[in-house]
Write a protein that holds these residues in place. Structure first.
Motif, PDB file in Angstrom:
ATOM      1  N   VAL A 131       9.053  10.634   8.759  1.00 53.91           N
ATOM      2  CA  VAL A 131       8.562   9.466   9.255  1.00 53.91           C
ATOM      3  C   VAL A 131       8.343   9.944  10.713  1.00 53.91           C
ATOM      4  N   VAL A 132       7.296   9.878  11.538  1.00 52.22           N
ATOM      5  CA  VAL A 132       7.398  10.063  12.962  1.00 52.22           C
ATOM      6  C   VAL A 132       7.159   8.556  13.598  1.00 52.22           C
ATOM      7  N   TYR A 133       6.760   7.651  13.002  1.00 58.10           N
ATOM      8  CA  TYR A 133       6.585   6.157  13.837  1.00 58.10           C
ATOM      9  C   TYR A 133       6.789   5.171  12.641  1.00 58.10           C
ATOM     10  N   ASP A 134       7.615   4.123  13.004  1.00 59.77           N
ATOM     11  CA  ASP A 134       7.839   3.049  12.075  1.00 59.77           C
ATOM     12  C   ASP A 134       7.796   1.735  13.084  1.00 59.77           C
ATOM     13  N   CYS A 135       6.866   0.867  12.932  1.00 53.84           N
ATOM     14  CA  CYS A 135       6.390  -0.268  13.754  1.00 53.84           C
ATOM     15  C   CYS A 135       6.092  -1.326  12.936  1.00 53.84           C
ATOM     16  N   VAL A 136       6.123  -2.632  13.421  1.00 52.16           N
ATOM     17  CA  VAL A 136       5.478  -3.952  12.844  1.00 52.16           C
ATOM     18  C   VAL A 136       4.624  -4.299  13.665  1.00 52.16           C
ATOM     19  N   LEU A 137       3.155  -4.384  13.526  1.00 48.56           N
ATOM     20  CA  LEU A 137       1.978  -4.826  14.233  1.00 48.56           C
ATOM     21  C   LEU A 137       2.193  -6.280  14.202  1.00 48.56           C
ATOM     22  N   GLU A 138       2.036  -7.017  15.237  1.00 47.39           N
ATOM     23  CA  GLU A 138       1.804  -8.457  15.335  1.00 47.39           C
ATOM     24  C   GLU A 138       0.297  -8.646  15.709  1.00 47.39           C
ATOM     25  N   GLU A 139      -0.023  -9.945  15.745  1.00 43.17           N
ATOM     26  CA  GLU A 139      -1.351 -10.455  16.076  1.00 43.17           C
ATOM     27  C   GLU A 139      -1.922  -9.757  17.431  1.00 43.17           C
ATOM     28  N   GLY A 140      -2.987  -9.270  17.606  1.00 39.86           N
ATOM     29  CA  GLY A 140      -3.652  -8.520  18.908  1.00 39.86           C
ATOM     30  C   GLY A 140      -3.268  -6.990  18.962  1.00 39.86           C
ATOM     31  N   ASP A 141      -1.974  -6.557  18.293  1.00 49.07           N
ATOM     32  CA  ASP A 141      -1.680  -5.174  18.326  1.00 49.07           C
ATOM     33  C   ASP A 141      -2.646  -4.061  18.040  1.00 49.07           C
ATOM     34  N   VAL A 142      -2.799  -3.096  18.472  1.00 52.96           N
ATOM     35  CA  VAL A 142      -3.561  -2.011  17.956  1.00 52.96           C
ATOM     36  C   VAL A 142      -3.056  -0.705  17.669  1.00 52.96           C
TER      37      VAL A 142
ATOM     38  N   ALA B 226      -0.376  10.877   6.926  1.00 51.26           N
ATOM     39  CA  ALA B 226       0.030  10.120   5.836  1.00 51.26           C
ATOM     40  C   ALA B 226       0.434   8.641   6.459  1.00 51.26           C
ATOM     41  N   HIS B 227       0.486   7.530   5.706  1.00 55.84           N
ATOM     42  CA  HIS B 227       0.961   6.188   6.000  1.00 55.84           C
ATOM     43  C   HIS B 227       1.096   5.429   5.138  1.00 55.84           C
ATOM     44  N   GLU B 228       2.057   4.482   5.444  1.00 57.20           N
ATOM     45  CA  GLU B 228       2.122   3.315   4.000  1.00 57.20           C
ATOM     46  C   GLU B 228       2.112   1.948   4.873  1.00 57.20           C
ATOM     47  N   THR B 229       1.995   0.922   4.267  1.00 53.53           N
ATOM     48  CA  THR B 229       2.351  -0.400   4.853  1.00 53.53           C
ATOM     49  C   THR B 229       2.923  -1.357   3.928  1.00 53.53           C
ATOM     50  N   ALA B 230       3.419  -2.442   4.702  1.00 57.30           N
ATOM     51  CA  ALA B 230       4.150  -3.355   3.946  1.00 57.30           C
ATOM     52  C   ALA B 230       3.728  -4.934   4.648  1.00 57.30           C
ATOM     53  N   THR B 231       3.602  -5.921   4.101  1.00 59.68           N
ATOM     54  CA  THR B 231       3.758  -7.174   5.058  1.00 59.68           C
ATOM     55  C   THR B 231       5.161  -7.650   4.912  1.00 59.68           C
TER      56      THR B 231
ATOM     57  N   ARG C 132       3.785  -4.092   8.767  1.00 59.39           N
ATOM     58  CA  ARG C 132       4.574  -2.821   8.951  1.00 59.39           C
ATOM     59  C   ARG C 132       4.047  -1.764   8.648  1.00 59.39           C
ATOM     60  N   TRP C 133       4.084  -0.708   9.521  1.00 60.99           N
ATOM     61  CA  TRP C 133       3.226   0.483   9.221  1.00 60.99           C
ATOM     62  C   TRP C 133       4.367   1.485   9.466  1.00 60.99           C
ATOM     63  N   LYS C 134       4.315   2.692   8.578  1.00 60.18           N
ATOM     64  CA  LYS C 134       5.400   3.999   8.592  1.00 60.18           C
ATOM     65  C   LYS C 134       4.383   4.906   8.680  1.00 60.18           C
ATOM     66  N   ILE C 135       4.367   5.711   9.690  1.00 59.88           N
ATOM     67  CA  ILE C 135       3.343   6.931   9.879  1.00 59.88           C
ATOM     68  C   ILE C 135       4.154   8.199   9.605  1.00 59.88           C
ATOM     69  N   TYR C 136       3.811   8.907   8.964  1.00 60.88           N
ATOM     70  CA  TYR C 136       4.220  10.302   8.756  1.00 60.88           C
ATOM     71  C   TYR C 136       3.404  11.336   9.213  1.00 60.88           C
TER      72      TYR C 136
ATOM     73  N   VAL D  83       0.721  -1.242   0.105  1.00 61.60           N
ATOM     74  CA  VAL D  83      -0.165  -0.154   0.113  1.00 61.60           C
ATOM     75  C   VAL D  83       0.893   1.346   0.012  1.00 61.60           C
ATOM     76  N   PRO D  84       0.734   2.203  -1.029  1.00 63.19           N
ATOM     77  CA  PRO D  84       1.802   3.347  -1.167  1.00 63.19           C
ATOM     78  C   PRO D  84       1.194   4.218  -0.144  1.00 63.19           C
ATOM     79  N   LEU D  85       1.943   5.229  -0.155  1.00 64.67           N
ATOM     80  CA  LEU D  85       1.891   6.341   1.028  1.00 64.67           C
ATOM     81  C   LEU D  85       0.577   7.235   0.584  1.00 64.67           C
ATOM     82  N   HIS D  86      -0.541   7.344   1.574  1.00 61.05           N
ATOM     83  CA  HIS D  86      -1.527   8.027   1.437  1.00 61.05           C
ATOM     84  C   HIS D  86      -2.080   8.484   2.552  1.00 61.05           C
ATOM     85  N   THR D  87      -3.221   9.297   2.506  1.00 64.21           N
ATOM     86  CA  THR D  87      -3.933  10.060   3.681  1.00 64.21           C
ATOM     87  C   THR D  87      -5.270   9.251   3.583  1.00 64.21           C
ATOM     88  N   ASP D  88      -6.041   9.590   4.742  1.00 67.43           N
ATOM     89  CA  ASP D  88      -7.490   9.290   4.907  1.00 67.43           C
ATOM     90  C   ASP D  88      -8.226  10.260   5.539  1.00 67.43           C
ATOM     91  N   ARG D  89      -9.572  10.540   5.351  1.00 68.42           N
ATOM     92  CA  ARG D  89     -10.394  11.464   5.827  1.00 68.42           C
ATOM     93  C   ARG D  89     -10.973  11.105   7.046  1.00 68.42           C
TER      94      ARG D  89
END
Length: 212
Positions: free
Chosen positions: A173-184, A192-197, A133-137, A114-120
């Motif tokens: 980038v202000v936050y870079d993390c890998v979410l695992e099962e059960g994480d919120v 803005a944010h982008e994701t990768a598995t 993996r989530w990269k938050i801008y 999922v490329p870099l984008h924003t949501d409303r």
């Protein structure tokens, strides 16, 4: 958002024979978000079948299967929406995303999912299975036209042919993390944010899923 890796395909295949409306997403050549119907034959009266699902999961480059307004499609997700509405006192919508994984050797060819984008809207991500993996801008800079008006909605960047690049976002980038099962994870409106598995290890099965 509910996001999942390491898919339980038996659950997904329960949608076979229905007219549930899903999408597959990937990157366009320009690097923006590009959705397409999961079942391109739905308007011809053809129900969803296993080939629609497997062709999306094992496509190259990889495609994410998504179900928007999933609370109106799946009873369990609908119950979650009602509970959240009762607890928060605000309108609630749930999207479900199911993302394939790739081996490291395929990563350069396939690129990010999922490329870099924003949501409303504000986004609360629940990682249901696997990892993502989530990269938050921060918020993107406002793009104005020659008359000083807003040229592109800053809360809807990276979609419909618009390409959002990292240098357009204040603070990087202000936050870079890998979410695992059960994480919120909470992503504020317009950030803005982008994701990768994460890459698969050799010999491991593929897949990721989650909810927004």
């Amino acid at each position: 958002t509910i996001s999942s890796s390491c898919l339980d395909l038996s659950t997904l295949y329960e949608a076979e024979g229905t007219f549930i409306s899903g999408h597959v997403t990937g990157r366009s050549e320009e690097g923006t978000w590009k959705p397409a119907p999961l079942n391109p034959d739905q308007l011809k009266g053809v129900p969803l079948n296993r080939s629609h699902i497997t062709s999306a999961l094992y496509a190259r480059p990889p495609r994410t299967i998504s179900f928007n307004t999933a609370g109106s499609l799946f009873a369990g997700v609908g119950s979650l929406c009602l509970a959240a509405l009762d607890g928060l006192g605000y309108p609630v919508n749930v999207n479900v995303y199911i993302t394939p994984q790739v081996h490291e050797a395929e990563a350069e060819e396939c690129g990010q999912v999922v490329p870099l984008h924003t949501d409303r809207q504000d986004v609360i991500v629940v990682q249901a299975r696997g990892k993502k993996r989530w990269k938050i801008y921060g918020r993107p800079k406002v793009v104005r036209d020659e008359k000083g008006g807003i040229k592109v909605d800053p809360c809807n960047r990276g979609k419909a042919g618009d390409v959002l690049r990292g240098e357009e976002v204040e603070g990087g980038v202000v936050y870079d993390c890998v979410l695992e099962e059960g994480d919120v994870l909470y992503v504020p409106l317009g950030w803005a944010h982008e994701t990768a598995t994460p890459f698969l290890e050799e010999g491991r099965g593929r897949g990721s899923s989650g909810r927004e």
